[in-house]
Design an enzyme around this catalytic site. Structure first.
Site, PDB file in Angstrom:
ATOM      1  N   SER A  80       0.923  -1.324  -0.061  1.00 51.84           N
ATOM      2  CA  SER A  80       0.046   0.164   0.025  1.00 51.84           C
ATOM      3  C   SER A  80       0.970   1.138   0.108  1.00 51.84           C
ATOM      4  O   SER A  80       2.068   1.168  -0.405  1.00 51.84           O
ATOM      5  CB  SER A  80      -0.881  -0.066   1.411  1.00 51.84           C
ATOM      6  OG  SER A  80      -1.913   0.991   1.074  1.00 51.84           O
ATOM      7  N   ASN A  81       0.446   2.340   0.407  1.00 52.69           N
ATOM      8  CA  ASN A  81       1.069   3.503   0.400  1.00 52.69           C
ATOM      9  C   ASN A  81       0.663   4.547   1.744  1.00 52.69           C
ATOM     10  O   ASN A  81      -0.314   4.168   2.292  1.00 52.69           O
ATOM     11  CB  ASN A  81       1.366   4.303  -1.042  1.00 52.69           C
ATOM     12  CG  ASN A  81      -0.301   4.769  -1.216  1.00 52.69           C
ATOM     13  OD1 ASN A  81      -0.713   5.626  -0.683  1.00 52.69           O
ATOM     14  ND2 ASN A  81      -0.847   3.949  -2.488  1.00 52.69           N
ATOM     15  N   ALA A  82       1.303   5.580   1.694  1.00 53.79           N
ATOM     16  CA  ALA A  82       1.044   6.413   2.930  1.00 53.79           C
ATOM     17  C   ALA A  82      -0.024   7.312   2.841  1.00 53.79           C
ATOM     18  O   ALA A  82      -0.438   8.298   3.739  1.00 53.79           O
ATOM     19  CB  ALA A  82       2.474   7.081   3.453  1.00 53.79           C
TER      20      ALA A  82
END
Ligand code: CTP
Length: 209
Positions: free
Chosen positions: A21-23
């Site tokens: 995923s990402n932030a």
């Protein structure tokens, strides 16, 4: 207007418990959904997993993967006047999702990744009389990359912001129109930028026409 908004990150599962995923916090997309509702528009918010309260008075579709985000958007877009793509969609997903939980083998793990569908580009391809506004999150060659995305994804405008926007309360953006010109630059709290963007979009000929 009825506006489709994508927000938040996506999750691309490696097995049933691990994902890539990402932030992205979803804050910019949620702020735009709230601003659009406050301005009297109908909003369909298609959101990846975030820890924000659901904005009031908007239709909400919760998704996890980029494929689920695409499927939800393709269902909703025909009934909308336009779309604002704010989601930080993962660009790659594991080629295979392993059922259950992978165990350690004592060896390096090699996972093959394949590209995910580009949600905004698909909406751009199908937009016909509708409009699309994208976001471009750039670390280097910012303007050039944003212009490429504007054209490749058939957007009416693209909002350029930098990687320091991730997770922050404030943002610093440049709005680039179809001719590649700077239509506006704003900095400040995401809620304020969201209000200005919704106002700016509503004032364009491509919205009225
Ligand atoms: N986007 C999308 N689906 C994807 C990738 C991006 O809908 N699979 C949308 C984003 O919501 C944003 C725009 O496309 O509105 C640009 O996203 P960005 O991450 O800046 O660019 P990418 O197309 O992913 O290109 P790259 O990561 O190579 O810079």
């Amino acid at each position: 207007m009825r506006i489709l908004i994508t927000a938040g990150p996506t999750r691309e599962y490696v097995d049933d418990v691990r994902y890539l995923s990402n932030a992205s916090s979803g804050r910019m997309g949620y702020a735009i959904a709230e601003a659009a509702v406050a301005a009297g528009h109908e909003v369909v918010l298609v959101s990846g997993p975030v820890s924000l309260p659901r904005p009031a008075r908007c239709e909400f579709r919760s998704v996890q993967s980029s494929q689920e985000m695409l499927d939800a958007c393709l269902e909703e877009f025909p009934n909308c006047d336009g779309a604002i793509a704010v989601a930080a969609v993962c660009d790659y997903r594991p080629k295979e999702r392993v059922t259950g939980k992978m165990s350690k083998t004592g060896q390096p793990l090699v996972v093959e990744f394949v590209e995910t569908p580009d949600v905004l580009a698909e909406l751009g391809r199908r937009k016909a009389h509708r409009w699309c506004v994208g976001f471009a999150l750039e670390a280097q060659n910012a303007r050039e990359s944003a212009l490429r995305k504007l054209r490749n994804k058939s957007c009416n405008a693209i909002v350029l912001n930098r990687t320091d926007a991730i997770g922050a309360d404030v943002n610093n953006v440049e709005v680039i129109n179809e001719s590649g010109e700077t239509a506006a630059t704003w900095s400040g709290p995401k809620a304020e930028i969201a209000r200005r963007l919704v106002d700016w979009i509503a004032g364009n000929a491509w919205v009225k026409g």
